[in-house]
Design a protein around this motif. Structure first.
Motif, PDB file in Angstrom:
ATOM      1  N   LYS A  12       0.763  -1.146  -0.100  1.00  0.00           N
ATOM      2  CA  LYS A  12       0.145   0.134  -0.089  1.00  0.00           C
ATOM      3  C   LYS A  12       0.769   1.332  -0.029  1.00  0.00           C
ATOM      4  O   LYS A  12       1.610   1.264   1.030  1.00  0.00           O
ATOM      5  N   PHE A  14       0.742   5.250   0.240  1.00  0.00           N
ATOM      6  CA  PHE A  14       0.027   6.710   0.289  1.00  0.00           C
ATOM      7  C   PHE A  14       0.866   7.772  -0.358  1.00  0.00           C
ATOM      8  O   PHE A  14       1.867   7.977   0.415  1.00  0.00           O
ATOM      9  N   THR A  44      -1.871  -1.482  11.254  1.00  0.00           N
ATOM     10  CA  THR A  44      -3.224  -1.158  10.889  1.00  0.00           C
ATOM     11  C   THR A  44      -3.630  -0.765   9.505  1.00  0.00           C
ATOM     12  O   THR A  44      -4.629  -1.251   8.895  1.00  0.00           O
ATOM     13  N   THR A  54      -9.091  -0.370   3.433  1.00  0.00           N
ATOM     14  CA  THR A  54      -8.143   0.378   2.725  1.00  0.00           C
ATOM     15  C   THR A  54      -8.005  -0.475   1.201  1.00  0.00           C
ATOM     16  O   THR A  54      -7.943  -1.770   1.401  1.00  0.00           O
ATOM     17  N   ASN A  55      -7.913   0.175   0.273  1.00  0.00           N
ATOM     18  CA  ASN A  55      -7.738  -0.370  -1.020  1.00  0.00           C
ATOM     19  C   ASN A  55      -6.413  -0.788  -1.530  1.00  0.00           C
ATOM     20  O   ASN A  55      -5.558   0.208  -1.418  1.00  0.00           O
TER      21      ASN A  55
END
Lengths: 297, 272
Positions: A12, A14, A44, A54-55
């Motif tokens: 992931k 961001f 988390t 959350t994708n």
């Protein structure tokens, strides 16, 4: 053992920040799996992806060997970060709502309220609850569908020592029922006390994964004390001694591989020394954790 | 479907704000639409104080078939109140982060949007039911010579009213999903007509683009307003559109679909 959760190269981002980086992990049925890591290590975020909020940027995971859908999530009880409820609804009504969404039997509500000892306050509005009660209600809501897996994210965050002990007892009781539990925490003591397996994350990367039992293995340290002047000399003579340190009048003997405290005890006894203090010190998870993080540098 | 509606209603029915706003909406809607005749009578009595006379019965405000369009147009003004309730309902889910927990608990994002849309449908149906009741009661009281076939003329406005309410609630829901903060969403909602009007005025200045005026009807809020045209000019001897235009219905339905689809799209892509 049946694999409950399998994660492959889960990532992931961001923006520029990579919160979870190529994570591979497996959790098997019946394990109490601790996810360790400093704050901001991606625990988390990982759980958020596993629970569909959350994708993922890339990678995949499967629950029970199937790709995850909202129907899989109904079989999992999860509390991420902090408890989330409708503040204007009572504890009872909030649980009724959870049960409706999960398609759970509403009769379970009485049972789970009992488990977390909130039956007396069930008709009070959620916003009037103390932090500990909120955490306990969250555990109740995770249990309401009688899930096969329980995911708890920092369940003792912000609680006082009594609250922490209570939650720990609840987790132990649930684990004893044979449920699979995934517990994210930065409290090492907590993980060592309740978990069977653990993984360490750091900056989104998996640093280590294995059983908690193995933490104590490897070289031992033995604390020894005897009212005898020759003790330091004899300790040097013992072939199992690696290093010897004296702390507060007590000798700390780091053992060589394959030697244990009983060998030292026998050796001293044969030399005519009877110890007044002999303790085997296993490595703590905390020590191992710090070592793992140090290795990563 | 029913299950999803029940879930959303369960969130609402123990929420005092919901009852207060919905209560105020239905009470003010009911009383104000039903008491138009009494207001006319009061105005007439004031006229008499000045020595002139006004025969209220010559203004067929509450006479079948006029009553349909009259009351329905007026009732449309109240939809803002109901839409504020919708905004609160969706922005609460963001503020309390319960949306996140709903998804964790096993709702799909589509189901979540659908549960809100279903509540909007229910509120729209209830508004229509309320209007039907008021029109029937007041129409039967005030229409001097009742012709049964007249009652049915204009019932098409009930359908238009339903679309008007549902379209606007869908718009409010979408705004809430995108903005996520209740105060800001409500302000934007109230200014929406104004903002759209400003855009239209600037785009369609006669001197610039005389040929594209017909595009106006495709604007979202304009399309909702066009469903039930303002009827009262007819009492000043002007021509009005006293029917529901199929084009207006089609455009409004198109927007309604898009509003709800955008809500879903936004939610689908978001990390919550």
């Amino acid at each position: 053992m049946e694999t409950v959760l399998s994660i492959q190269k889960l990532t992931k981002n961001f923006g520029k920040l990579c919160a979870v980086n190529q994570l591979d992990l497996e959790v098997k049925r019946g394990q109490v799996f601790g996810m360790l890591g400093p704050n901001g290590s991606g625990k988390t975020t990982t759980l958020g992806m596993l629970m569909g909020v959350t994708n993922p940027s890339s990678g995949s995971f499967s629950w029970f060997g199937e790709p995850s859908t909202h129907l899989t999530r109904k079989k999992i009880g999860a509390v991420l970060e902090h408890p989330i409820f409708y503040p204007y609804l009572s504890g009872q009504k909030n649980l009724e709502l959870n049960a409706m969404i999960k398609g759970a039997n509403p009769a379970n509500i009485v049972k789970v309220l009992d488990i977390v000892e909130l039956s007396a306050r069930k008709d009070d509005k959620y916003r009037t609850y103390s932090l500990g009660m909120k955490q306990r209600l969250a555990i109740a809501s995770a249990l309401v569908s009688d899930p096969i897996i329980l995911i708890l994210d920092e369940p003792t965050n912000g609680l006082d020592p009594m609250g922490i002990a209570e939650i720990r007892e609840i987790v132990k009781r649930i684990a004893a029922d044979g449920k699979t539990i995934i517990l994210a925490s930065h409290l090492l003591d907590e993980v060592q006390k309740v978990c069977t397996h653990f993984a360490v994350l750091r900056r989104g990367k998996l640093m280590h994964s294995g059983p908690v039992d193995e933490v104590g293995k490897g070289e031992e340290t033995v604390e020894v004390m005897a009212y005898h002047d020759d003790l330091p000399v004899l300790l040097q003579e013992f072939i199992g001694s690696a290093t010897i340190k004296k702390e507060n009048g007590i000798f700390q003997v780091m053992m060589k591989d394959g030697f244990h405290s009983q060998d030292l005890n026998k050796f001293l006894f044969e030399k005519g020394i009877i110890t007044s203090h002999l303790i085997t010190k296993k490595k703590t998870l905390e020590k191992q954790f710090l070592e793992i993080l140090a290795e990563a540098h | 479907m029913l299950h999803l509606l029940k879930i959303d209603l369960k969130k609402m029915t123990s929420y005092r704000t919901f009852w207060v706003i919905c209560g105020l909406y239905f009470i003010t809607l009911g009383f104000s639409t039903a008491s138009g005749m009494e207001i006319l009578k009061w105005i007439a009595s004031k006229f008499e104080d000045f020595g002139s006379s006004l025969n209220v019965n010559r203004i067929p405000l509450y006479h079948f078939p006029d009553i349909w369009q009259n009351l329905i147009w007026f009732s449309g003004l109240f939809k803002l109140v109901l839409s504020i309730m919708v905004v609160i309902s969706i922005t609460n889910e963001y503020q309390y982060r319960t949306l996140r927990q709903n998804i964790i608990d096993g709702m799909s994002r589509f189901e979540f949007v659908l549960s809100k849309v279903l509540t909007n449908l229910l509120l729209s149906v209830m508004s229509v039911g309320m209007l039907l009741l008021i029109v029937m009661v007041t129409g039967l009281i005030y229409t001097p010579e009742l012709i049964w076939s007249d009652i049915l003329v204009g019932t098409e406005f009930l359908l238009a009213y339903f679309i008007e309410i549902f379209a606007f609630l869908s718009y409010a829901l979408m705004l809430g999903v995108f903005v996520q903060r209740s105060g800001l969403t409500i302000v934007l909602l109230m200014l929406s007509h104004m903002i759209e009007a400003i855009i239209k005025v600037n785009l369609f200045r006669e001197s610039l683009n005389p040929s594209i005026g017909w595009l106006k009807q495709f604007f979202p809020l304009e399309s909702i307003t066009n469903l039930v045209p303002l009827p009262f000019a007819r009492y000043a001897f002007q021509e009005i559109q006293d029917y529901v235009s199929i084009t207006a219905v089609a455009i409004a339905l198109g927007w309604t679909f898009l509003f709800n689809y955008f809500s879903y799209l936004k939610l689908k892509k978001a990390d919550i």
